[in-house]
Design an enzyme around this catalytic site. Sequence first.
Site, PDB file in Angstrom:
ATOM      1  N   GLY A 225       6.128   4.496   0.567  1.00 52.27           N
ATOM      2  CA  GLY A 225       4.754   4.430   1.066  1.00 52.27           C
ATOM      3  C   GLY A 225       4.121   5.800   0.973  1.00 52.27           C
TER       4      GLY A 225
ATOM      5  N   ARG B  73      -0.584   6.461  -6.736  1.00 53.92           N
ATOM      6  CA  ARG B  73      -0.717   7.063  -5.408  1.00 53.92           C
ATOM      7  C   ARG B  73       0.502   7.939  -5.109  1.00 53.92           C
ATOM      8  NH1 ARG B  73      -2.235   3.995   0.247  1.00 53.92           N
ATOM      9  NH2 ARG B  73      -0.229   2.956   0.025  1.00 53.92           N
TER      10      ARG B  73
ATOM     11  N   LYS C   6      -8.517   8.348   9.936  1.00 53.96           N
ATOM     12  CA  LYS C   6      -7.802   9.613   9.749  1.00 53.96           C
ATOM     13  C   LYS C   6      -8.277  10.396   8.524  1.00 53.96           C
ATOM     14  CE  LYS C   6      -3.636   8.063  12.170  1.00 53.96           C
ATOM     15  NZ  LYS C   6      -2.164   7.899  12.128  1.00 53.96           N
TER      16      LYS C   6
END
Lengths: 283, 283
Positions: free
Chosen positions: A140, A169, A81
């Site tokens: 996440g 992140r 992706k």
Amino acid sequence: MPQPTALPHAPLSGLTRLVAHLGVPTRSFTAPRILNPWFAAEGIDAAVVPLGCGPADFPTFLPQVLRLSNVLGALVTMPHKATAAGLAARLGPMAAVCGACNVVRLSADGAVEGEMFDGAGFVHAAGTGAVAGRTGLVVGAGGVGAAIAAALADAGAARLILSDVDAARARALAARLTAAGWRAEVGPPNAAAAQFAVNATPLGMAAGDPMPFDPAALPPGALVGDVVLGAGRTPLLRAADAAGCATVDGEEMLLAQLPACLAYLGLPVPPPGTLRRPPPPDV
Amino acid sequence: MPQPTALPHAPLSGLTRLVAHLGVPTRSFTAPRILNPWFAAEGIDAAVVPLGCGPADFPTFLPQVLRLSNVLGALVTMPHKATAAGLAARLGPMAAVCGACNVVRLSADGAVEGEMFDGAGFVHAAGTGAVAGRTGLVVGAGGVGAAIAAALADAGAARLILSDVDAARARALAARLTAAGWRAEVGPPNAAAAQFAVNATPLGMAAGDPMPFDPAALPPGALVGDVVLGAGRTPLLRAADAAGCATVDGEEMLLAQLPACLAYLGLPVPPPGTLRRPPPPDV
């Protein structure tokens, strides 16, 4: 004549318009088993074809697949992706924030363009009313977490708390959302502050995984989403059921995003609720 | 649920083993419409998938397609048969003489290998007894003519007369056959000298085409083959019928070669006579 499965099958001839489904391994691919029976039932001469392309070939293979005379575009899945977004000359707004896309097509001028529909799937399955003006927790901050966060922001979530074991992140995702004009912050996976909460980690795929967050801590009437696919009712969803929460599972997110994916590829769009969960694979 | 065609359809999931069918345009592809219904009827989870690849992409696309995790090999058709032979590291005996192949696969050591089955289709459809020890005329020394001539020589034809409007092309084919240890000569398309005769030119595709040879000139009991596909009963075959000749048409040649192609790809092989002509395409 005996039929190998109970599914109606996709037709396939030189006139069939193909949607390539690129990823590896192909074993768990679900979209062909949802869409091909619907195409067959509707008399649409199209088919989703799994092509198990590895990472070394993908950057050259994707543009070639899009140039095939009988291909409408491609569904892109693990592990491609982010690579697909890098190959696209133009990205839709969700893909731009995510740095990843899961549907690609060739534009009229021959350029590769892509968009990310994973997040739209969650928003559609949850219902916009369940997220607009509300506070949500997304655990996440990888590809699917970014897609869900961007779609939630786009759908009018008042406040998004992003949580990841990799704090950098989560911060990077919050920064990209903020740069796109949305409100997001980084925080612990504390469900008590949220009116909806989504697991966008693989936690729940393996027996004995810890919970990504505690659904019992959510306020009454809250909603729990879990992206984990193919594991049946995950421990998180079972706990959410026990806590009286509404739920959205990974397959519902996939089903809910497919109409938008088909529209992006120029195919007819099934009315909401038309697409069916596939039976378990014959393995 | 309504079905779009009367054919049983190929199943397609991430577990399906694919045979890529490479060529362009795909509109007239026949193999998917013959093989996919047979796979479905037999419960074989495999599908022939048309991929309309153009000449510019083919040299890079073919090796990538063969590396896909769920692909067994490829059927190669117009305009790629000669290019495919050039890409293969190893060629079977028919492909080596023809300089072209119509089936390719990846060998256990990862090398591309190919063979040409177009000629075997004619020999199987005609019956070895109709060609072994006999004199035959092959009109057309291009790809399919070369394949048929090589298969006829391999099947024990006593003498082959090769004819082409491009005399140099016919001489080159005769030289390749002779170099491979077979007997072939160049001559006019005179059917009187032959016990079987094959049209391996496109003559008969367009209304008003001249006859490639005169079947009425053949001796009694002779056999006429015509590679022209999709034009129904060609003028040549109608004249052969009128002259009392046995005939083999292009679709019979295709049907008769498919068992050998499937075996080459490691798939189950239908017993002779099992595969059916497909209905006309829904166009």
